[in-house]
Design an enzyme around this catalytic site. Structure first.
Site, PDB file in Angstrom:
ATOM      1  CG  ASP A  56      -1.827   1.263   1.139  1.00  0.00           C
ATOM      2  OD1 ASP A  56      -2.932   1.082   0.597  1.00  0.00           O
ATOM      3  OD2 ASP A  56      -1.442   2.344   1.791  1.00  0.00           O
ATOM      4  CE1 TYR A  61       0.842   7.838   2.360  1.00  0.00           C
ATOM      5  CE2 TYR A  61       1.116   5.365   1.754  1.00  0.00           C
ATOM      6  CZ  TYR A  61       0.488   6.428   2.219  1.00  0.00           C
ATOM      7  OH  TYR A  61      -0.914   6.252   3.062  1.00  0.00           O
ATOM      8  CE  LYS A  86      -3.823   4.801   0.524  1.00  0.00           C
ATOM      9  NZ  LYS A  86      -2.094   4.678   0.799  1.00  0.00           N
ATOM     10  CG  HIS A 119      -4.296   9.829   0.210  1.00  0.00           C
ATOM     11  ND1 HIS A 119      -3.028   9.784  -0.214  1.00  0.00           N
ATOM     12  CD2 HIS A 119      -4.379   9.460   1.587  1.00  0.00           C
ATOM     13  CE1 HIS A 119      -2.521   9.215   0.830  1.00  0.00           C
ATOM     14  NE2 HIS A 119      -3.058   9.184   1.793  1.00  0.00           N
ATOM     15  CE  LYS A 241       7.380   3.120   8.801  1.00  0.00           C
ATOM     16  NZ  LYS A 241       7.827   3.738   9.881  1.00  0.00           N
ATOM     17  NE  ARG A 247       9.085  -3.260  15.682  1.00  0.00           N
ATOM     18  CZ  ARG A 247       9.059  -2.201  16.432  1.00  0.00           C
ATOM     19  NH1 ARG A 247       8.771  -0.964  15.851  1.00  0.00           N
ATOM     20  NH2 ARG A 247       9.212  -1.959  17.783  1.00  0.00           N
ATOM     21  CG  ASN A 251       3.625  -6.255  12.170  1.00  0.00           C
ATOM     22  OD1 ASN A 251       3.574  -6.624  13.482  1.00  0.00           O
ATOM     23  ND2 ASN A 251       3.964  -5.201  11.832  1.00  0.00           N
TER      24      ASN A 251
END
Ligand SMILES: NC(=O)c1ccc[n+]([C@@H]2O[C@H](COP(=O)([O-])OP(=O)(O)OC[C@H]3O[C@@H](n4cnc5c(N)ncnc54)[C@H](OP(=O)(O)O)[C@@H]3O)[C@@H](O)[C@H]2O)c1
Length: 283
Positions: A56, A61, A86, A119, A241, A247, A251
């Protein structure tokens, strides 16, 4: 969470959820907001290697080119990956959105996108219906598989549906234990719109909650895993994120345990209505 090394090799993929247009979206994805461009290709590849199939990003970004590079570099086939971007607030409006999409795709360097979202609605400029018409056109032209919205309240969704006759298949909103978005989820479930959670961990801030620590201890998991499992069991799509491969793996590793009704009730008690981001109606 223990410091014991995580097992190597890919984890089981997240299950895919059907969208109203027939596409299928992996329920957990890797969100790349605030992932610096210099790190984005490497982390996206680490995510894919761990078993993620959903990335995503957004024009805002500033890492679409690097995400596109990861998609082109990996051995995983393009049609196994689900890539979202987006259109940013400043580009709301019909022509501006079409131009913004072309610019995003030039940066990605890939043929087509899986999901393109508005967005933010930015009601003060009143251009989100025209932005939506542009997304409908991009889908008709085959340039994007699925179209949706982000940060839309139910009344914004009502308006685009009333004025265009086309419903989004996804609404990506801020959603975590403090802000479970009950009413929006009930509305969207009734009309077949999938809800996708941004900041599913409340930007990491909810993870210190003692209730989550207790549940984590009960299940032998981390607080982040408990929260992501809560998303999964509610049928919500989540895009946490993370900045490290360890990590990222942690997740995604939430498909082999189950929260019971008491656990879910304990998490429900954490609702405060607190947002980490803006109320979309204030723009
Ligand atoms: N549509 C929108 O308007 C919108 C707005 C915001 C975000 N988003 C999307 O949603 C994605 C996720 O949101 P977010 O980045 O704001 O917040 P988030 O995913 O809720 O939280 C990320 C934070 O939690 C930490 N974290 C991640 N995994 C952890 C773990 N297992 N244990 C402890 N801490 C952990 C991260 O630290 P490290 O980075 O240090 O690992 C980071 O500080 C974004 O990347 C973006 O794709 C969309």
């Amino acid at each position: 969470m223990t410091d014991a090394p995580l097992p190597k090799g890919p984890l089981p993929h997240a299950p895919r959820l059907g969208l109203a247009d027939g596409a299928r979206i992996p329920q957990l994805g890797f969100g790349l907001y605030k992932v610096p461009a210099a790190d984005a290709t490497g982390l996206a590849i680490a995510a894919i290697d761990a078993g993620y199939r959903h990335l995503d990003t957004a024009a805002f970004y500033a890492n679409e080119a690097e995400v596109g590079e990861a998609v082109r570099q990996t051995d995983v086939a393009r049609d196994e990956l689900f890539v979202t971007s987006k259109v940013w607030k400043d580009d709301n409006g019909y022509d501006a959105t079409l131009r913004a999409f072309d610019a995003s795709m030039a940066r990605f360097g890939i043929e087509a996108l899986d999901l393109y979202l508005i967005h933010w609605p930015v009601p003060s400029t009143d251009r989100y219906v025209d932005t939506w018409r542009a997304l409908v056109r991009l889908q008709a032209d085959g340039r994007v598989r699925s179209i949706g919205v982000s940060n839309f309240h139910v009344h914004h969704v009502d308006r685009i549906v009333d004025e265009t006759g086309v419903a989004p298949v996804v609404n990506q909103v801020e959603l975590h234990p403090w802000l479970p978005q009950r009413e929006l989820r009930a509305d969207h479930a009734a009309r077949g719109i999938r809800v996708e959670a941004w900041s599913p961990l409340a930007r990491g801030r909810v993870l210190d909650d003692p209730t989550l620590a207790e549940l984590a201890a009960k299940h032998g998991r981390s607080p982040a895993q408990v929260v992501l499992r809560w998303h999964v069991q509610q049928g919500v799509i989540a895009i946490p994120k993370a900045s490290s491969p360890a990590r990222l793996r942690e997740n995604l590793d939430v498909f082999d345990f189950e929260l019971d009704d008491a656990d879910l009730a304990a998490i429900a008690s954490l609702e405060t209505g607190e947002r980490t981001g803006r109320d979309p109606d204030l723009d």
